[in-house]
Motif scaffolding. Structure first.
Motif, PDB file in Angstrom:
ATOM      1  N   PHE A  67       0.843  -1.173   0.008  1.00 28.96           N
ATOM      2  CA  PHE A  67      -0.013   0.050   0.049  1.00 28.96           C
ATOM      3  C   PHE A  67       0.801   1.421  -0.119  1.00 28.96           C
ATOM      4  CE2 PHE A  67      -2.928  -3.213   1.581  1.00 28.96           C
ATOM      5  CZ  PHE A  67      -4.003  -2.948   1.213  1.00 28.96           C
ATOM      6  N   VAL A  84       0.781   4.480   1.140  1.00 25.13           N
ATOM      7  CA  VAL A  84      -0.221   5.112   1.725  1.00 25.13           C
ATOM      8  C   VAL A  84       0.146   6.871   1.542  1.00 25.13           C
ATOM      9  CG1 VAL A  84      -0.669   3.370   3.537  1.00 25.13           C
ATOM     10  CG2 VAL A  84       1.189   4.804   3.842  1.00 25.13           C
ATOM     11  N   MET A  90      -3.592   8.179   0.404  1.00 23.56           N
ATOM     12  CA  MET A  90      -4.479   7.201   0.334  1.00 23.56           C
ATOM     13  C   MET A  90      -5.756   7.109   1.178  1.00 23.56           C
ATOM     14  SD  MET A  90      -3.996   2.902   0.535  1.00 23.56           S
ATOM     15  CE  MET A  90      -3.366   2.685  -1.151  1.00 23.56           C
ATOM     16  N   TRP A 129      -9.192   6.233   3.430  1.00 30.25           N
ATOM     17  CA  TRP A 129      -9.865   4.877   3.907  1.00 30.25           C
ATOM     18  C   TRP A 129     -10.809   4.072   2.892  1.00 30.25           C
ATOM     19  CZ3 TRP A 129      -9.591   0.690   6.364  1.00 30.25           C
ATOM     20  CH2 TRP A 129     -11.086   0.094   6.750  1.00 30.25           C
ATOM     21  N   ALA A 158      -8.216   2.064   0.397  1.00 31.91           N
ATOM     22  CA  ALA A 158      -7.781   1.019   1.103  1.00 31.91           C
ATOM     23  C   ALA A 158      -8.781  -0.188   1.341  1.00 31.91           C
ATOM     24  CB  ALA A 158      -7.138   1.592   2.356  1.00 31.91           C
ATOM     25  N   LYS A 159      -9.932   0.389   1.989  1.00 27.65           N
ATOM     26  CA  LYS A 159     -10.913  -0.938   2.322  1.00 27.65           C
ATOM     27  C   LYS A 159     -11.409  -1.466   0.858  1.00 27.65           C
ATOM     28  CE  LYS A 159     -15.540  -1.539   4.217  1.00 27.65           C
ATOM     29  NZ  LYS A 159     -16.236  -1.857   3.134  1.00 27.65           N
ATOM     30  N   TRP A 187       1.596  -7.837   3.901  1.00 28.15           N
ATOM     31  CA  TRP A 187       1.117  -6.726   3.868  1.00 28.15           C
ATOM     32  C   TRP A 187       2.171  -5.493   4.054  1.00 28.15           C
ATOM     33  CZ3 TRP A 187      -3.802  -7.019   1.867  1.00 28.15           C
ATOM     34  CH2 TRP A 187      -4.591  -8.302   2.159  1.00 28.15           C
ATOM     35  N   PHE A 202       3.599  -1.677   4.094  1.00 28.34           N
ATOM     36  CA  PHE A 202       3.344  -0.170   3.543  1.00 28.34           C
ATOM     37  C   PHE A 202       4.285   0.806   3.407  1.00 28.34           C
ATOM     38  CE2 PHE A 202       0.270  -2.720   6.392  1.00 28.34           C
ATOM     39  CZ  PHE A 202      -1.047  -2.260   5.762  1.00 28.34           C
ATOM     40  N   ILE A 244      -2.800   3.604   8.583  1.00 33.29           N
ATOM     41  CA  ILE A 244      -2.267   2.265   8.730  1.00 33.29           C
ATOM     42  C   ILE A 244      -3.155   1.269   9.824  1.00 33.29           C
ATOM     43  CG2 ILE A 244      -0.483   0.776   9.035  1.00 33.29           C
ATOM     44  CD1 ILE A 244       1.142   2.929   7.378  1.00 33.29           C
ATOM     45  N   ILE A 246      -6.361   0.390   8.616  1.00 33.63           N
ATOM     46  CA  ILE A 246      -6.256  -0.714   7.504  1.00 33.63           C
ATOM     47  C   ILE A 246      -5.843  -1.923   8.079  1.00 33.63           C
ATOM     48  CG2 ILE A 246      -5.188  -1.414   5.336  1.00 33.63           C
ATOM     49  CD1 ILE A 246      -4.494   1.676   4.881  1.00 33.63           C
TER      50      ILE A 246
END
Length: 414
Positions: free
Chosen positions: A32, A34, A56, A58, A61-62, A82, A84, A96, A99
Motif C-alpha cells: 500500500f 499510503v 490514500m 480509507w 484502502a478498504k 502486507w 506499507f 495504517i 487498515i
C-alpha cells in the motif's frame, strides 16, 4: 465483527516466523502506497515524484483489501506480506492502523487461510519511530510485524544524503536516538544502507559503525541508476577490501553479517539452464496507490519514474488486467540480458531492478536490462573473493562451515 487481537497474540505464534530463512511459505507481497510524502529529501531516492497531496483514503484502502481477499483465484499463495510504504509510511500511522485492523477482521470473517499466515512490513526512516501512536501500533501487532529502520552509517555518510526537505539538514541524530528502542523490539532486524557515488569514501567506517550500534545485519547495495563516475569502482573495491580486513581482523564476522560478503559463490559464471530466474519479484507482487491503481511493483508507479509513463495492471474498480500483467510473468535472465551479461564470468549475484530497467530502456519495454552497476558489481566480486579467501586461510574447514551456518545470507534488496 472486531476482534481483540492482543488476546490472541500467543495463539500458536500465529504459525508465522520472522521473514527470514525460517519463514518460507509461498507468499504474496502486497504494498500500500499510503502517502507520497516524506520528511526527508534523500539525494539518492528513486522516488522522484514525492509530494504531500497524494494520500490514500480509507475508502480506497478498504476496497483494495476486499478485492484481494475475495479473489482467491488471483491470490492463492500460502501467506501474505502486507507492506506499507511512502514516502514515509509512519506519517500515516492512523490510516495504517485502521487498515490493519480491517485486514485482520476481514480475514477472520472470511475464514481466509492468510489469517494465520500473514505479516505487516515496513521500511521507515526512523524519525517517528518512538512516537506514542507508532508505539501503540507496534504493541498491538508485534507478533506479526517486521520493521526495517534505515540508517546509512556514520553521521557523515548519513547526513550527506538523508536530509530534511525543508531545512536541508541531516537527520542522523533524530534517527540514531531510536535505534536502541527498535533493536529492543526487533533484535534480529537488519538495516538497509544505500551507496551512491558521493558517499563511497565512507563505506567501511559506516558498516563498522552500524555493527557497533548493535545492528548485526547490514543489507547494503549500490543504487541501480546510472550515477557512477570514472574511478568509482576502484574506490569501492578499496573500501570493501578495508572493510573485509576489519571484519575478519576484529572478528565482527562471528556475530554480524554484511550483505556485500554474504556468499562465497558471488561472482561465478552462470549456467542459465538451471539459473534463469528473474532477479526481482515484479509482477508477482502487487502495489496499490492512492487512486486505487494496481502496479506490478512500486517502481512502476509514476512517482518512481523519471522518463516513462506508469505501468498499471488494473485498479480496485475493474480488477487486475491479466494482459497488462502477462509480460512480467515471462521475465527471466535470458529474455532481458545481453549476451555479454549471459556469458559474463562473474554473473552470479549481479542484480537488477525491473523498474529501473524499464525507466532506463531505449523503448517502452521491460525487456532491456540496465547495466549501470556492472563495474560496481565486478568490484564487489573481487572484494568478496578477497574476503572469503582470507577467511579460508585463517579458519579450519569446520570453523568456516560453522560460521556460514550460523549466519543468514540474504540476496540484496532492491
Amino acid at each position: 465483527m472486531l476482534i481483540n487481537y492482543e488476546d490472541l497474540s500467543d495463539m500458536d505464534d500465529y504459525n508465522i516466523k520472522q521473514l527470514s530463512n525460517e519463514w518460507e511459505p509461498s507468499y504474496k507481497n502486497i504494498t500500500f502506497i499510503v502517502t507520497k510524502d516524506c520528511q526527508l529529501a534523500c539525494k539518492y531516492c528513486y522516488l522522484v515524484g514525492k509530494n504531500n497531496k497524494e494520500r490514500m483514503s480509507w475508502e480506497v484502502a478498504k476496497q483494495a483489501v476486499d478485492y484481494i481477499l475475495t479473489h482467491h483465484d488471483l491470490f492463492n499463495e500460502e501467506a501474505v506480506v502486507w507492506d506499507f510504504i511512502g514516502g514515509e509510511p509512519f506519517i500515516e500511522i492512523e490510516l495504517i492502523d485502521h487498515i490493519c485492523d480491517y485486514i485482520k477482521s476481514r480475514m477472520f470473517e472470511l475464514n481466509h487461510p492468510w489469517f494465520s499466515n500473514y505479516r505487516f512490513s515496513f521500511s521507515t526512516n526512523g524519525i517517528n519511530y518512538n512516537t506514542p501512536k507508532v508505539q501503540a501500533y507496534i504493541k498491538k501487532n508485534i507478533t506479526h510485524l517486521s520493521i526495517g529502520l534505515t540508517i546509512d552509517g556514520t553521521q557523515k555518510k548519513h547526513d550527506l544524503n538523508r536530509i530534511y526537505k525543508d531545512t536541508g539538514l541531516g537527520s542522523y541524530n533524530d534517527v540514531v536516538r531510536n535505534i536502541p528502542l527498535w533493536l529492543e523490539q526487533f533484535p534480529n532486524s537488519g538495516t538497509k544502507v544505500t551507496i551512491s557515488s558521493e558517499d563511497l569514501p565512507y563505506v567501511k567506517e559506516s558498516v563498522l559503525h552500524l555493527f557497533d550500534l548493535g545492528i548485526h545485519e547490514v543489507n547494503i547495495n549500490c543504487v541501480f541508476e546510472n550515477v557512477w563516475k570514472e574511478g568509482d569502482d576502484a574506490l569501492f573495491e578499496n573500501q570493501l577490501i578495508q572493510l573485509a580486513d576489519a571484519i575478519i581482523d576484529q572478528e565482527y564476522y562471528k556475530r554480524n553479517v554484511c550483505s556485500f560478503f554474504n556468499s562465497e559463490t558471488i561472482g561465478r559464471p552462470l549456467d542459465c539452464r538451471y539459473d534463469n530466474h528473474n532477479w526481482c519479484g515484479a509482477g508477482k507482487m502487487l502495489s496499490i496507490d492512492a487512486a486505487g491503481n494496481f502496479y506490478p511493483c512500486t517502481r512502476f508507479a509514476q512517482y518512481s519514474l523519471r522518463s516513462k509513463d506508469a505501468w498499471m495492471v488494473g485498479n480496485i474498480y475493474t480488477g487486475i488486467d491479466k494482459n497488462r500483467l502477462r509480460p512480467f510473468l515471462c521475465l527471466d535472465r535470458w529474455t532481458q540480458s545481453t549476451p555479454e551479461c549471459i556469458n559474463c564470468e562473474v554473473a552470479e549475484g549481479c542484480a537488477w531492478c525491473q523498474g529501473e530497467n524499464y525507466d532506463a530502456a531505449e523503448t517502452h519495454t521491460i525487456y532491456q536490462r540496465s547495466t549501470a552497476i556492472c563495474k560496481m558489481h565486478k568490484a564487489r566480486v573481487r572484494a568478496n573473493n578477497y574476503y572469503w579467501n582470507k577467511l579460508a586461510y585463517l579458519l579450519t574447514a569446520s570453523e568456516l562451515e560453522e560460521m556460514k551456518s550460523s549466519q543468514t545470507y540474504k540476496k540484496e534488496i532492491c
